[in-house]
Design an enzyme around this catalytic site. Sequence first.
Site, PDB file in Angstrom:
ATOM      1  N   ARG A  21       0.836  -1.208   0.000  1.00  0.00           N
ATOM      2  CA  ARG A  21       0.000   0.000   0.000  1.00  0.00           C
ATOM      3  C   ARG A  21       0.871   1.258   0.000  1.00  0.00           C
ATOM      4  NH1 ARG A  21      -1.658   2.671   4.625  1.00  0.00           N
ATOM      5  NH2 ARG A  21      -3.685   3.735   4.660  1.00  0.00           N
ATOM      6  N   ARG A  72       8.272 -19.107  -3.646  1.00  0.00           N
ATOM      7  CA  ARG A  72       9.730 -19.255  -3.687  1.00  0.00           C
ATOM      8  C   ARG A  72      10.007 -19.798  -5.075  1.00  0.00           C
ATOM      9  NH1 ARG A  72      10.979 -18.821   1.905  1.00  0.00           N
ATOM     10  NH2 ARG A  72       9.535 -19.891   3.294  1.00  0.00           N
ATOM     11  N   ASP A 128      11.604 -13.900  10.481  1.00  0.00           N
ATOM     12  CA  ASP A 128      12.826 -14.359  11.153  1.00  0.00           C
ATOM     13  C   ASP A 128      13.722 -13.217  11.645  1.00  0.00           C
ATOM     14  OD1 ASP A 128      11.995 -16.892  10.590  1.00  0.00           O
ATOM     15  OD2 ASP A 128      13.434 -17.278   8.988  1.00  0.00           O
ATOM     16  N   GLN A 252       2.392 -18.333  13.156  1.00  0.00           N
ATOM     17  CA  GLN A 252       3.253 -17.179  13.449  1.00  0.00           C
ATOM     18  C   GLN A 252       3.412 -16.259  12.252  1.00  0.00           C
ATOM     19  OE1 GLN A 252       6.844 -18.872  15.956  1.00  0.00           O
ATOM     20  NE2 GLN A 252       5.870 -20.472  14.793  1.00  0.00           N
TER      21      GLN A 252
END
Length: 320
Positions: A21, A72, A128, A252
Amino acid sequence: MKKIGILTSGGDSPGMNAAIRSVVRTCLAKGVEPYGFYHGWRGVMEENYQQMNTISVGGIVTTGGTILRTARCLEFMKPEGREQALRSLRHIGIDGLVVIGGDGSLTGAMKLYQEAGFPVIGVPASIDNDIPCSDYSIGFDTAVNTALSAIDKVRDTAYSHDRVFVIEVMGRRNGFIAVDVGLSAGAEAIIIPEMPYNLMDISENLIQMRDKGKKSSIIIVAEGAAAARDVRDSIQEHTGFEVRYMVLGHMQRGGSPTAHDRVLSMQLGAHAVDLLLSGESGKMAGIQGRSLVATDLETVLGSKREIDLSKLKLAYHMSI
Ligand code: F6P
Protein backbone atom coordinates in the site's frame (compact mmCIF):
# COMPACT_ATOMS: atom_id res chain seq x y z
CA MET A 1 10.89 6.86 -13.91
CA LYS A 2 7.29 6.35 -15.06
CA LYS A 3 6.40 2.79 -14.10
CA ILE A 4 7.44 1.03 -10.90
CA GLY A 5 6.79 -2.68 -10.30
CA ILE A 6 6.18 -4.25 -6.88
CA LEU A 7 6.39 -7.86 -5.82
CA THR A 8 6.39 -9.90 -2.62
CA SER A 9 8.49 -13.03 -2.59
CA GLY A 10 9.54 -15.83 -0.23
CA GLY A 11 7.68 -16.57 3.00
CA ASP A 12 4.88 -14.10 3.64
CA SER A 13 5.10 -11.85 6.68
CA PRO A 14 2.51 -9.63 8.36
CA GLY A 15 2.96 -6.06 7.15
CA MET A 16 3.69 -6.96 3.53
CA ASN A 17 0.28 -5.55 2.60
CA ALA A 18 0.99 -2.30 4.41
CA ALA A 19 4.27 -2.10 2.48
CA ILE A 20 2.52 -2.72 -0.86
CA ARG A 21 0.00 0.00 0.00
CA SER A 22 2.82 2.36 0.88
CA VAL A 23 4.69 1.71 -2.38
CA VAL A 24 1.51 2.14 -4.46
CA ARG A 25 0.35 5.31 -2.76
CA THR A 26 3.81 6.88 -2.69
CA CYS A 27 4.09 6.18 -6.44
CA LEU A 28 0.68 7.77 -7.06
CA ALA A 29 1.60 10.78 -4.92
CA LYS A 30 4.70 11.28 -7.07
CA GLY A 31 3.07 10.78 -10.46
CA VAL A 32 4.43 7.26 -11.08
CA GLU A 33 2.30 4.31 -12.27
CA PRO A 34 2.55 1.32 -9.88
CA TYR A 35 2.28 -2.26 -11.19
CA GLY A 36 1.83 -5.26 -8.92
CA PHE A 37 3.29 -8.64 -9.97
CA TYR A 38 1.64 -11.80 -8.65
CA HIS A 39 3.39 -14.73 -6.96
CA GLY A 40 6.76 -13.06 -6.70
CA TRP A 41 9.37 -13.51 -9.42
CA ARG A 42 7.14 -16.04 -11.17
CA GLY A 43 4.66 -13.24 -11.90
CA VAL A 44 7.44 -11.19 -13.47
CA MET A 45 8.60 -14.07 -15.65
CA GLU A 46 5.05 -14.87 -16.76
CA GLU A 47 3.88 -11.25 -17.06
CA ASN A 48 1.20 -11.89 -14.50
CA TYR A 49 0.60 -8.35 -13.26
CA GLN A 50 -1.90 -5.61 -12.80
CA GLN A 51 -1.71 -1.85 -12.77
CA MET A 52 -2.58 -0.69 -9.26
CA ASN A 53 -4.43 2.32 -7.99
CA THR A 54 -5.41 3.72 -4.64
CA ILE A 55 -8.52 1.53 -4.46
CA SER A 56 -6.60 -1.69 -5.18
CA VAL A 57 -4.72 -1.21 -1.90
CA GLY A 58 -7.67 0.04 0.15
CA GLY A 59 -8.41 -1.69 3.47
CA ILE A 60 -5.28 -3.85 3.49
CA VAL A 61 -3.24 -2.10 6.15
CA THR A 62 -4.90 -4.31 8.77
CA THR A 63 -4.46 -7.64 7.01
CA GLY A 64 -1.72 -10.27 7.14
CA GLY A 65 -0.50 -12.21 4.12
CA THR A 66 0.06 -10.47 0.80
CA ILE A 67 -2.58 -9.45 -1.74
CA LEU A 68 0.06 -9.97 -4.45
CA ARG A 69 0.57 -13.56 -3.24
CA THR A 70 4.09 -14.93 -2.94
CA ALA A 71 6.25 -17.88 -3.97
CA ARG A 72 9.73 -19.25 -3.69
CA CYS A 73 10.61 -19.28 -7.40
CA LEU A 74 13.47 -21.66 -8.21
CA GLU A 75 13.44 -20.83 -11.95
CA PHE A 76 14.38 -17.23 -11.18
CA MET A 77 17.50 -18.45 -9.39
CA LYS A 78 18.81 -19.64 -12.78
CA PRO A 79 20.25 -17.17 -15.36
CA GLU A 80 17.63 -18.21 -17.97
CA GLY A 81 14.87 -17.38 -15.49
CA ARG A 82 16.29 -13.93 -14.89
CA GLU A 83 16.70 -13.31 -18.64
CA GLN A 84 13.04 -14.19 -19.08
CA ALA A 85 12.11 -11.79 -16.26
CA LEU A 86 14.13 -9.00 -17.85
CA ARG A 87 12.42 -9.53 -21.20
CA SER A 88 9.06 -9.26 -19.45
CA LEU A 89 9.99 -6.14 -17.53
CA ARG A 90 11.21 -4.45 -20.71
CA HIS A 91 8.12 -5.57 -22.63
CA ILE A 92 5.82 -4.03 -20.01
CA GLY A 93 8.03 -0.95 -19.76
CA ILE A 94 8.81 -1.23 -16.05
CA ASP A 95 11.54 1.27 -15.08
CA GLY A 96 12.26 0.01 -11.57
CA LEU A 97 11.24 -2.69 -9.10
CA VAL A 98 10.55 -2.76 -5.38
CA VAL A 99 11.14 -6.29 -4.05
CA ILE A 100 9.61 -7.06 -0.67
CA GLY A 101 10.92 -10.27 0.93
CA GLY A 102 13.63 -12.16 2.75
CA ASP A 103 17.21 -13.06 1.86
CA GLY A 104 16.29 -15.32 -1.09
CA SER A 105 14.16 -12.59 -2.64
CA LEU A 106 16.82 -9.96 -2.05
CA THR A 107 19.44 -12.24 -3.64
CA GLY A 108 17.27 -12.39 -6.77
CA ALA A 109 16.99 -8.59 -6.76
CA MET A 110 20.75 -8.19 -6.40
CA LYS A 111 21.42 -10.52 -9.33
CA LEU A 112 18.99 -8.64 -11.56
CA TYR A 113 20.81 -5.43 -10.69
CA GLN A 114 24.34 -6.84 -11.01
CA GLU A 115 23.80 -8.79 -14.22
CA ALA A 116 21.64 -6.33 -16.13
CA GLY A 117 21.85 -3.03 -14.23
CA PHE A 118 18.09 -3.18 -13.74
CA PRO A 119 16.96 -0.64 -11.08
CA VAL A 120 15.84 -2.49 -7.95
CA ILE A 121 15.35 -1.62 -4.30
CA GLY A 122 14.77 -4.33 -1.70
CA VAL A 123 12.56 -4.07 1.37
CA PRO A 124 13.36 -6.56 4.19
CA ALA A 125 10.33 -8.66 5.10
CA SER A 126 10.72 -11.85 7.09
CA ILE A 127 9.35 -12.94 10.43
CA ASP A 128 12.83 -14.36 11.15
CA ASN A 129 14.41 -10.86 11.41
CA ASP A 130 17.64 -12.35 10.09
CA ILE A 131 18.31 -9.70 7.42
CA PRO A 132 21.36 -7.59 8.31
CA CYS A 133 21.65 -3.78 7.98
CA SER A 134 18.14 -3.06 9.24
CA ASP A 135 17.21 -3.28 12.92
CA TYR A 136 13.89 -4.84 11.97
CA SER A 137 12.40 -6.67 9.06
CA ILE A 138 8.68 -6.51 8.34
CA GLY A 139 6.66 -9.12 10.24
CA PHE A 140 9.04 -9.94 13.08
CA ASP A 141 7.24 -7.89 15.70
CA THR A 142 3.87 -9.37 14.78
CA ALA A 143 5.22 -12.94 14.78
CA VAL A 144 6.77 -12.44 18.22
CA ASN A 145 3.51 -11.05 19.58
CA THR A 146 1.46 -13.82 17.98
CA ALA A 147 3.69 -16.49 19.52
CA LEU A 148 3.69 -14.68 22.84
CA SER A 149 -0.08 -14.52 23.07
CA ALA A 150 -0.27 -18.30 22.41
CA ILE A 151 2.42 -19.01 25.01
CA ASP A 152 0.75 -16.82 27.64
CA LYS A 153 -2.31 -19.05 27.25
CA VAL A 154 -0.22 -22.19 27.55
CA ARG A 155 1.30 -20.79 30.76
CA ASP A 156 -2.14 -20.91 32.39
CA THR A 157 -2.58 -24.60 31.73
CA ALA A 158 1.08 -25.39 32.51
CA TYR A 159 0.63 -23.71 35.91
CA SER A 160 -2.66 -25.45 36.63
CA HIS A 161 -1.23 -28.91 35.95
CA ASP A 162 2.31 -28.36 37.28
CA ARG A 163 3.65 -29.24 33.84
CA VAL A 164 6.62 -28.39 31.69
CA PHE A 165 5.81 -27.23 28.15
CA VAL A 166 8.30 -27.26 25.31
CA ILE A 167 7.16 -24.81 22.63
CA GLU A 168 8.72 -24.69 19.18
CA VAL A 169 8.79 -21.36 17.36
CA MET A 170 9.88 -20.60 13.80
CA GLY A 171 13.44 -19.77 12.82
CA ARG A 172 15.06 -22.45 10.71
CA ARG A 173 18.53 -20.92 10.77
CA ASN A 174 18.42 -18.60 13.74
CA GLY A 175 16.91 -17.85 17.11
CA PHE A 176 15.75 -14.23 16.82
CA ILE A 177 12.09 -15.10 17.35
CA ALA A 178 12.93 -17.60 20.09
CA VAL A 179 15.02 -15.10 22.08
CA ASP A 180 12.46 -12.28 22.05
CA VAL A 181 9.55 -14.64 22.64
CA GLY A 182 11.39 -16.49 25.40
CA LEU A 183 12.45 -13.32 27.17
CA SER A 184 9.02 -11.72 26.98
CA ALA A 185 7.21 -14.93 27.96
CA GLY A 186 9.47 -15.47 30.98
CA ALA A 187 10.65 -18.81 29.63
CA GLU A 188 12.77 -21.01 31.89
CA ALA A 189 15.05 -22.01 28.98
CA ILE A 190 15.61 -20.87 25.38
CA ILE A 191 17.21 -23.19 22.84
CA ILE A 192 18.56 -21.60 19.64
CA PRO A 193 20.81 -22.78 16.79
CA GLU A 194 23.46 -20.15 17.57
CA MET A 195 24.25 -21.51 21.04
CA PRO A 196 25.25 -25.00 22.14
CA TYR A 197 22.79 -26.46 24.64
CA ASN A 198 22.68 -29.44 26.94
CA LEU A 199 19.33 -31.05 27.73
CA MET A 200 20.77 -32.70 30.84
CA ASP A 201 21.72 -29.27 32.24
CA ILE A 202 18.30 -27.88 31.35
CA SER A 203 16.68 -30.87 33.06
CA GLU A 204 18.83 -30.38 36.17
CA ASN A 205 17.80 -26.71 36.30
CA LEU A 206 14.14 -27.71 36.08
CA ILE A 207 14.60 -30.12 38.98
CA GLN A 208 16.31 -27.43 41.08
CA MET A 209 13.55 -24.95 40.25
CA ARG A 210 10.91 -27.46 41.29
CA ASP A 211 12.74 -28.02 44.59
CA LYS A 212 12.53 -24.26 45.14
CA GLY A 213 8.77 -24.33 44.50
CA LYS A 214 8.50 -23.52 40.78
CA LYS A 215 6.27 -26.31 39.55
CA SER A 216 5.59 -25.32 35.93
CA SER A 217 7.98 -24.20 33.24
CA ILE A 218 8.09 -23.06 29.63
CA ILE A 219 10.96 -23.97 27.32
CA ILE A 220 11.20 -22.20 23.99
CA VAL A 221 13.02 -23.94 21.16
CA ALA A 222 13.77 -22.48 17.73
CA GLU A 223 12.86 -24.95 14.98
CA GLY A 224 16.41 -24.75 13.61
CA ALA A 225 17.92 -25.93 16.91
CA ALA A 226 15.85 -29.03 17.72
CA ALA A 227 12.40 -30.53 17.34
CA ALA A 228 10.12 -29.79 20.31
CA ARG A 229 9.09 -33.41 20.48
CA ASP A 230 12.68 -34.65 20.89
CA VAL A 231 13.33 -32.04 23.58
CA ARG A 232 10.15 -33.14 25.35
CA ASP A 233 11.19 -36.81 25.25
CA SER A 234 14.62 -36.12 26.62
CA ILE A 235 13.49 -33.79 29.44
CA GLN A 236 10.68 -36.12 30.42
CA GLU A 237 13.12 -38.99 30.63
CA HIS A 238 15.68 -37.07 32.69
CA THR A 239 13.31 -35.35 35.10
CA GLY A 240 10.38 -37.73 35.32
CA PHE A 241 8.12 -34.64 35.10
CA GLU A 242 5.02 -34.47 33.00
CA VAL A 243 6.14 -32.65 29.84
CA ARG A 244 4.00 -31.58 26.86
CA TYR A 245 5.16 -30.07 23.59
CA MET A 246 3.62 -27.76 21.04
CA VAL A 247 4.71 -26.57 17.59
CA LEU A 248 3.35 -23.09 16.80
CA GLY A 249 4.21 -23.38 13.10
CA HIS A 250 2.73 -21.20 10.40
CA MET A 251 0.26 -19.40 12.65
CA GLN A 252 3.25 -17.18 13.45
CA ARG A 253 3.28 -15.91 9.86
CA GLY A 254 -0.36 -14.80 9.78
CA GLY A 255 -2.59 -12.25 11.41
CA SER A 256 -3.07 -8.53 11.53
CA PRO A 257 0.25 -6.66 11.74
CA THR A 258 1.13 -4.81 14.94
CA ALA A 259 1.35 -1.01 14.92
CA HIS A 260 5.15 -1.39 14.90
CA ASP A 261 5.05 -3.50 11.73
CA ARG A 262 2.53 -1.23 10.01
CA VAL A 263 4.60 1.89 10.67
CA LEU A 264 7.80 0.12 9.60
CA SER A 265 6.15 -1.18 6.41
CA MET A 266 4.87 2.24 5.46
CA GLN A 267 8.22 3.90 6.12
CA LEU A 268 10.23 1.30 4.19
CA GLY A 269 7.77 1.14 1.26
CA ALA A 270 7.84 4.91 0.80
CA HIS A 271 11.62 5.01 1.30
CA ALA A 272 12.09 2.38 -1.42
CA VAL A 273 10.15 4.47 -3.95
CA ASP A 274 12.04 7.62 -2.97
CA LEU A 275 15.33 5.79 -3.46
CA LEU A 276 14.36 4.59 -6.93
CA LEU A 277 13.17 8.07 -7.91
CA SER A 278 16.43 9.61 -6.75
CA GLY A 279 18.37 7.23 -8.98
CA GLU A 280 19.52 4.76 -6.32
CA SER A 281 19.59 1.07 -7.15
CA GLY A 282 20.91 -2.29 -5.96
CA LYS A 283 20.15 -1.27 -2.37
CA MET A 284 17.95 -2.32 0.50
CA ALA A 285 15.82 0.20 2.35
CA GLY A 286 16.20 -0.31 6.08
CA ILE A 287 15.86 1.30 9.47
CA GLN A 288 18.68 1.80 11.95
CA GLY A 289 17.70 3.47 15.18
CA ARG A 290 15.29 6.17 14.02
CA SER A 291 16.94 6.70 10.64
CA LEU A 292 15.88 5.31 7.31
CA VAL A 293 18.97 3.98 5.56
CA ALA A 294 19.94 2.40 2.24
CA THR A 295 22.60 -0.32 2.11
CA ASP A 296 24.06 -2.04 -0.96
CA LEU A 297 22.38 -5.42 -1.39
CA GLU A 298 25.83 -6.93 -1.80
CA THR A 299 26.80 -5.69 1.67
CA VAL A 300 23.49 -6.85 3.18
CA LEU A 301 23.76 -10.32 1.70
CA GLY A 302 27.45 -10.62 2.54
CA SER A 303 26.83 -9.88 6.22
CA LYS A 304 25.37 -11.89 9.06
CA ARG A 305 23.02 -10.64 11.71
CA GLU A 306 24.28 -11.65 15.15
CA ILE A 307 22.04 -12.71 17.99
CA ASP A 308 22.04 -10.42 21.02
CA LEU A 309 23.50 -12.71 23.66
CA SER A 310 22.80 -10.20 26.44
CA LYS A 311 19.08 -10.93 25.93
CA LEU A 312 19.72 -14.64 26.48
CA LYS A 313 21.66 -13.88 29.65
CA LEU A 314 18.86 -11.61 30.84
CA ALA A 315 16.29 -14.31 30.16
CA TYR A 316 18.39 -16.74 32.21
CA HIS A 317 18.61 -14.32 35.13
CA MET A 318 14.88 -13.73 34.97
CA SER A 319 14.22 -17.46 35.22
CA ILE A 320 16.26 -18.37 38.33
O1 F6P B 1 11.70 -17.64 6.67
C1 F6P B 1 10.48 -17.55 7.28
C2 F6P B 1 10.00 -18.93 7.72
O2 F6P B 1 8.74 -18.76 8.33
C3 F6P B 1 10.95 -19.68 8.65
O3 F6P B 1 10.90 -19.25 9.99
C4 F6P B 1 10.45 -21.09 8.45
O4 F6P B 1 11.44 -22.04 8.76
C5 F6P B 1 10.15 -21.12 6.98
O5 F6P B 1 9.83 -19.80 6.61
C6 F6P B 1 9.02 -22.04 6.60
O6 F6P B 1 8.90 -22.05 5.22
P1 F6P B 1 7.71 -22.72 4.43
O7 F6P B 1 6.49 -21.85 4.61
O8 F6P B 1 8.16 -22.75 3.03
O9 F6P B 1 7.49 -24.06 5.06
